[in-house]
Design a protein around this motif. Sequence first.
Motif, mmCIF file in Angstrom:
data_model
loop_
_atom_site.group_PDB
_atom_site.id
_atom_site.type_symbol
_atom_site.label_atom_id
_atom_site.label_comp_id
_atom_site.label_asym_id
_atom_site.label_seq_id
_atom_site.Cartn_x
_atom_site.Cartn_y
_atom_site.Cartn_z
ATOM 1 N N PRO A 1 8.831 18.939 -9.213
ATOM 2 C CA PRO A 1 9.369 19.900 -10.406
ATOM 3 C C PRO A 1 9.861 19.226 -11.309
ATOM 4 C CG PRO A 1 10.445 20.480 -8.163
ATOM 5 C CD PRO A 1 9.655 19.048 -7.889
ATOM 6 N N ILE A 2 9.375 19.541 -12.607
ATOM 7 C CA ILE A 2 9.749 18.777 -14.005
ATOM 8 C C ILE A 2 11.269 19.185 -14.308
ATOM 9 C CG2 ILE A 2 9.805 19.328 -16.656
ATOM 10 C CD1 ILE A 2 6.667 19.963 -15.941
ATOM 11 N N PRO A 3 12.147 18.251 -14.345
ATOM 12 C CA PRO A 3 13.497 18.074 -14.300
ATOM 13 C C PRO A 3 14.039 18.745 -15.372
ATOM 14 C CG PRO A 3 12.801 15.915 -14.899
ATOM 15 C CD PRO A 3 11.547 16.741 -14.710
ATOM 16 N N VAL A 4 13.934 20.080 -15.806
ATOM 17 C CA VAL A 4 14.557 20.634 -16.977
ATOM 18 C C VAL A 4 15.127 22.067 -16.640
ATOM 19 C CG1 VAL A 4 13.779 21.642 -19.271
ATOM 20 C CG2 VAL A 4 13.139 19.255 -18.688
ATOM 21 N N ILE B 1 0.652 -1.120 0.050
ATOM 22 C CA ILE B 1 -0.096 -0.134 -0.146
ATOM 23 C C ILE B 1 0.829 1.302 -0.045
ATOM 24 C CG2 ILE B 1 -0.046 0.216 2.425
ATOM 25 C CD1 ILE B 1 -3.028 0.841 0.092
ATOM 26 N N GLY B 2 0.281 2.420 -0.437
ATOM 27 C CA GLY B 2 1.107 3.590 -0.504
ATOM 28 C C GLY B 2 0.083 4.723 -0.890
ATOM 29 N N PHE B 3 0.519 5.836 -0.988
ATOM 30 C CA PHE B 3 -0.212 7.043 -0.949
ATOM 31 C C PHE B 3 0.039 8.087 -1.998
ATOM 32 C CE2 PHE B 3 0.055 5.334 3.541
ATOM 33 C CZ PHE B 3 -1.176 5.331 3.714
ATOM 34 N N ASP B 4 -0.954 8.418 -2.850
ATOM 35 C CA ASP B 4 -0.972 9.259 -3.854
ATOM 36 C C ASP B 4 -1.074 10.643 -3.302
ATOM 37 O OD1 ASP B 4 -0.540 10.148 -6.653
ATOM 38 O OD2 ASP B 4 -2.897 9.518 -7.063
ATOM 39 N N ALA B 5 0.060 11.336 -2.831
ATOM 40 C CA ALA B 5 -0.056 12.327 -1.956
ATOM 41 C C ALA B 5 0.024 14.009 -2.595
ATOM 42 C CB ALA B 5 0.668 12.101 -0.811
ATOM 43 N N PHE B 6 0.755 13.781 -3.868
ATOM 44 C CA PHE B 6 0.952 15.034 -4.595
ATOM 45 C C PHE B 6 -0.495 15.397 -5.142
ATOM 46 C CE2 PHE B 6 5.752 14.893 -5.009
ATOM 47 C CZ PHE B 6 6.172 16.217 -4.148
ATOM 48 N N GLY B 7 -0.442 16.770 -5.598
ATOM 49 C CA GLY B 7 -1.581 17.132 -6.560
ATOM 50 C C GLY B 7 -2.328 18.156 -5.851
ATOM 51 N N ASP C 1 -1.884 13.851 -27.201
ATOM 52 C CA ASP C 1 -1.024 13.981 -26.332
ATOM 53 C C ASP C 1 -1.067 14.278 -24.922
ATOM 54 O OD1 ASP C 1 0.793 12.618 -28.254
ATOM 55 O OD2 ASP C 1 1.725 14.328 -28.948
ATOM 56 N N TRP C 2 -0.513 13.483 -24.032
ATOM 57 C CA TRP C 2 -0.585 13.961 -22.677
ATOM 58 C C TRP C 2 -0.043 15.117 -22.005
ATOM 59 C CZ3 TRP C 2 1.712 9.741 -18.650
ATOM 60 C CH2 TRP C 2 1.499 10.105 -17.407
ATOM 61 N N CYS C 3 -0.786 16.251 -21.768
ATOM 62 C CA CYS C 3 -0.295 17.177 -21.098
ATOM 63 C C CYS C 3 0.244 17.107 -19.831
ATOM 64 C CB CYS C 3 -1.353 18.646 -21.176
ATOM 65 S SG CYS C 3 -0.707 20.092 -20.392
ATOM 66 N N VAL C 4 1.489 17.225 -19.292
ATOM 67 C CA VAL C 4 1.751 16.701 -17.983
ATOM 68 C C VAL C 4 2.128 18.011 -17.079
ATOM 69 C CG1 VAL C 4 2.632 14.373 -18.568
ATOM 70 C CG2 VAL C 4 4.243 16.597 -18.806
ATOM 71 N N SER C 5 2.257 19.216 -17.890
ATOM 72 C CA SER C 5 2.745 20.706 -16.962
ATOM 73 C C SER C 5 1.583 20.708 -15.953
ATOM 74 C CB SER C 5 2.828 21.669 -17.968
ATOM 75 O OG SER C 5 4.226 21.263 -18.552
ATOM 76 N N ARG C 6 1.730 21.423 -14.901
ATOM 77 C CA ARG C 6 0.706 21.878 -13.939
ATOM 78 C C ARG C 6 1.387 23.270 -13.226
ATOM 79 N NH1 ARG C 6 -1.485 19.316 -16.670
ATOM 80 N NH2 ARG C 6 -2.975 17.353 -16.175
ATOM 81 N N THR D 1 9.720 25.947 -13.904
ATOM 82 C CA THR D 1 9.145 26.049 -12.530
ATOM 83 C C THR D 1 7.816 25.430 -12.703
ATOM 84 O OG1 THR D 1 8.024 28.080 -13.668
ATOM 85 C CG2 THR D 1 10.184 28.271 -12.461
ATOM 86 N N ASP D 2 7.001 24.594 -13.663
ATOM 87 C CA ASP D 2 5.863 23.863 -13.506
ATOM 88 C C ASP D 2 6.152 22.629 -13.058
ATOM 89 O OD1 ASP D 2 4.277 25.814 -15.057
ATOM 90 O OD2 ASP D 2 4.136 24.490 -16.941
ATOM 91 N N VAL D 3 5.286 22.080 -12.333
ATOM 92 C CA VAL D 3 5.561 20.612 -11.837
ATOM 93 C C VAL D 3 4.819 19.592 -12.553
ATOM 94 C CG1 VAL D 3 5.699 21.385 -9.214
ATOM 95 C CG2 VAL D 3 3.547 20.727 -10.294
ATOM 96 N N SER D 4 4.957 18.274 -12.452
ATOM 97 C CA SER D 4 4.414 17.488 -13.222
ATOM 98 C C SER D 4 3.132 16.987 -12.554
ATOM 99 C CB SER D 4 5.231 16.389 -13.595
ATOM 100 O OG SER D 4 5.884 15.479 -12.223
ATOM 101 N N ASP D 5 2.302 16.376 -13.820
ATOM 102 C CA ASP D 5 1.021 15.846 -13.482
ATOM 103 C C ASP D 5 0.901 14.815 -12.235
ATOM 104 O OD1 ASP D 5 -1.847 15.005 -13.334
ATOM 105 O OD2 ASP D 5 -1.840 14.395 -15.606
#
Length: 857
Positions: free
Chosen positions: A487-490, A91-97, A475-480, A548-552
């Motif tokens: 953080p998106i690693p770019v 078990i785990g936790f989907d805790a971001f978002g 296509d899957w938009c992953v920017s939030r 500075t965007d974070v991922s989905d």
Amino acid sequence: MTEVTQSTPDSATEPSGYDPAVVEKKWQTRWEERGTNDTDLRDGARPFYALMMFPYPSAEGLHVGNLFAFTGNDIYGRFQRLQGHTVFEPIGFDAFGIHSENYALKVGIHPAELIPRNIANFRRQLKSAGLMVDWRHELSTTDPEYYKWTQWIFLELYKRGLAYRRRAAVNWCPNDKTVLANEQVIAGACERCGAKVEQRFLEQWFFRITDYAERLLADLDWIDWSETTKTAQRNWIGRSDGAEIVFRVMDLLEMGAAATVGLNVMATTAELNAMATDIRVFTTRPDTIFGATYLVLAPEHPLVDALVTDDQREEVAAYRAATSKQDLVTRKVNREKTGVFTGAYAINPATGKPIPIWIADYVLMEYGTGAIMAVPGHDERDFEFAKVFGLPIVRVVAPRGVHPSRHTADAAHVDSQNRDEHPPLEEPYVDTEHAHLVNSAQFNGLTVEEGKHAIVTWLARHGHAKPIVNYRLHDWCVSRQRYWGPPIPVIYCDRCGVVPVPEKDLPVLLPNVEDFKPDDTGVSPLARVESWYRVKCPSCGHDARRETDVSDTFLDSAWYFLRYPSSDVENKPFDEAMLKKWLPVSSYIGGNEHAVLHLLYSRFVTMVLHDAGHLEFEEPFTKFRAHGHIIREGAKMSKTKGNVVIPDQYIERWGADSFRTYLMFLGPYEEGGDFRDQSIAGVRRFLDRLWVSAVDARRDGAADDGVLRKLHQTIKKVTEDVPRLSYNTAIAAMMEYMNVLRAKERTPHVDEVRPLVQLVSPFAPHIAEELWERLGGRMSIFDSGWPAYDASLAAEELVTIAVQVNGKLRGTIRVATGTGQEEALAAAMADPGIKKFATGTTKKVIYVPGRLLNVVV
């Protein structure tokens, strides 16, 4: 389900001596001390990975829907362990978002402080429910040791050319200050807060999931998943076989030239090349091209500026501005047809006729080419649009028996023939199965399917078309543009461009930002932290800046199942030996609300990692089953109605075993059921009777032959039902056996009771462990094996029972002689042909054993 109204536990507990609180505390402590639920991941034989969808740890705590889902998975996992498998149930936790972030903003507590509190509460609740979880492998998506590898997956996609950045139209919630996926917009409003959604253009990171569309679709033919889930994914991917057709744009001078040339049914390549720009359209109905009387472009189509004439420019600009304020979902479903003529024309390559070019909000850039050929005679939206704006409507498909026009030498004659031979269309003619082409030159008389192939071949020969497959999938938009996420690693460097963060520098840690409230700029709160985003370029060493965007959050959950067996490994995302032994997942159980996004994205990420050489398999879940949903007293649960079932209260009063078993008794697991407080007493009564039966069981003499026959029939029934997730009928069978076991309050023999304790154990693990120990068991009951049945004893004589709903015959069921009311009712409700008539609350059940069942709703 029949309401069971036997005595409450207040009158049953004392005589039986069964105290759930004492028993459950004892065994939860003992499991932890002995490591009963710790899985031997390295050396365990016959590995079975029983995965449940990990929860979002809300501040409200575990809700009954969570526990319904987790209990069903736990029963299946415990059953597999009793069958001799080494079962891993993590078990785990989907805790971001955004959910966590919004709640943190609401209560004024930083999510970095709030989320650990919520997880601790969830952990306490999950342990109290008696799940067979290996807590050593618990994970949280907010742990840097986890999201380090989420960022690594982003970089893997980037290296393979599957992650890219572009400016795109997005749904924007002005209240939550973030981008929304299309499925998060309901009737033009944000599903979370209800704010009216707008359209914005932002620079976004995307994953090329469309490159995998065909593989994602093809694998659905063989994976063992719920059909409802596979259908949802097929529809979402949305394969369309059609053609891309080229329409040449004309300006006013060329229009005059065209009239002079006298274009006939098929303009030549040389004539069309003398004209201007191409407009490419995708259509699944190339057979109707002779009826295409205008083109429509999406308002944001890049060709609009070049096409619009001076006298139409102001009107077009105003319309585009108005459209830009609409969200994408509203544009898809809006019934009102609006649009503006651009002033430009294109040549229909089949008829040679100039047709006007319009823009309208019902055409979207995200599907096909962002342009359509409008065939109002055979498309509902085009028909409505043509009616509003007075555009020509031409019939080119007709029912069999309507004589096709033989006189289509030129386009003008097509219209003439249509008017003379066929009355005006009052509605679009959309039948394709029993139809043929008319007013379509040499293609008259062909069936629709024949016409599609022949016309595309003809157009392709002249360079005006090509066969093509299109997909609804985007296509899957992953920017939030939020704070609470990885953080998106770019890094962006003015000299080097886009630079991926080197793996040695992962994770890119999310900084502790006090003011993380988003604003209306469309820029992430991280863009306000200059000390964090100002960095040196890892390639050239000059000044640069972080993304500075974070991922989905869907990226967090797209791979967590790969991490569980390797959660203690620090230097890589997953251990190869663990992957080989435990993956793909043996069984995955979760909600159908995740049928599309989470499951589709997980499949996509797994395929990419497979192609990159990191995984030996390309489908992550061998088997997936979607569980149903719980309502209460006939109504959907909500905080505003005050009818939410809080598991803590029920576990404290009734015990976890009673609560677990009752949840599974509500109805078919894959459908769910109606939670009614008074009915849980019947399940508790069953466990009280089990307790007394085991404690008082005699050891002298022999077991009764008739009882043993019923026992073996019950073992067979439960053995068959549990793998099918037919938990309600398995419980009904055990209750039926209990009635035989304790008929006339007889004292059962220990050999009649011991197998029943094993059958009950996946549903009620605490009481089963206690009784197993009292019956002489020296190890955990879950290591004792599953009872076998004698096929000759298990053979049943079947009878046919008529099933009525409100007194009307609705079907029959075949059940064993002596079947009780609860099992008969469960069998009837498992028949879709009967169940569809039994909607609503069950008020009364009339049962005549072996003859009749009447359900009053």
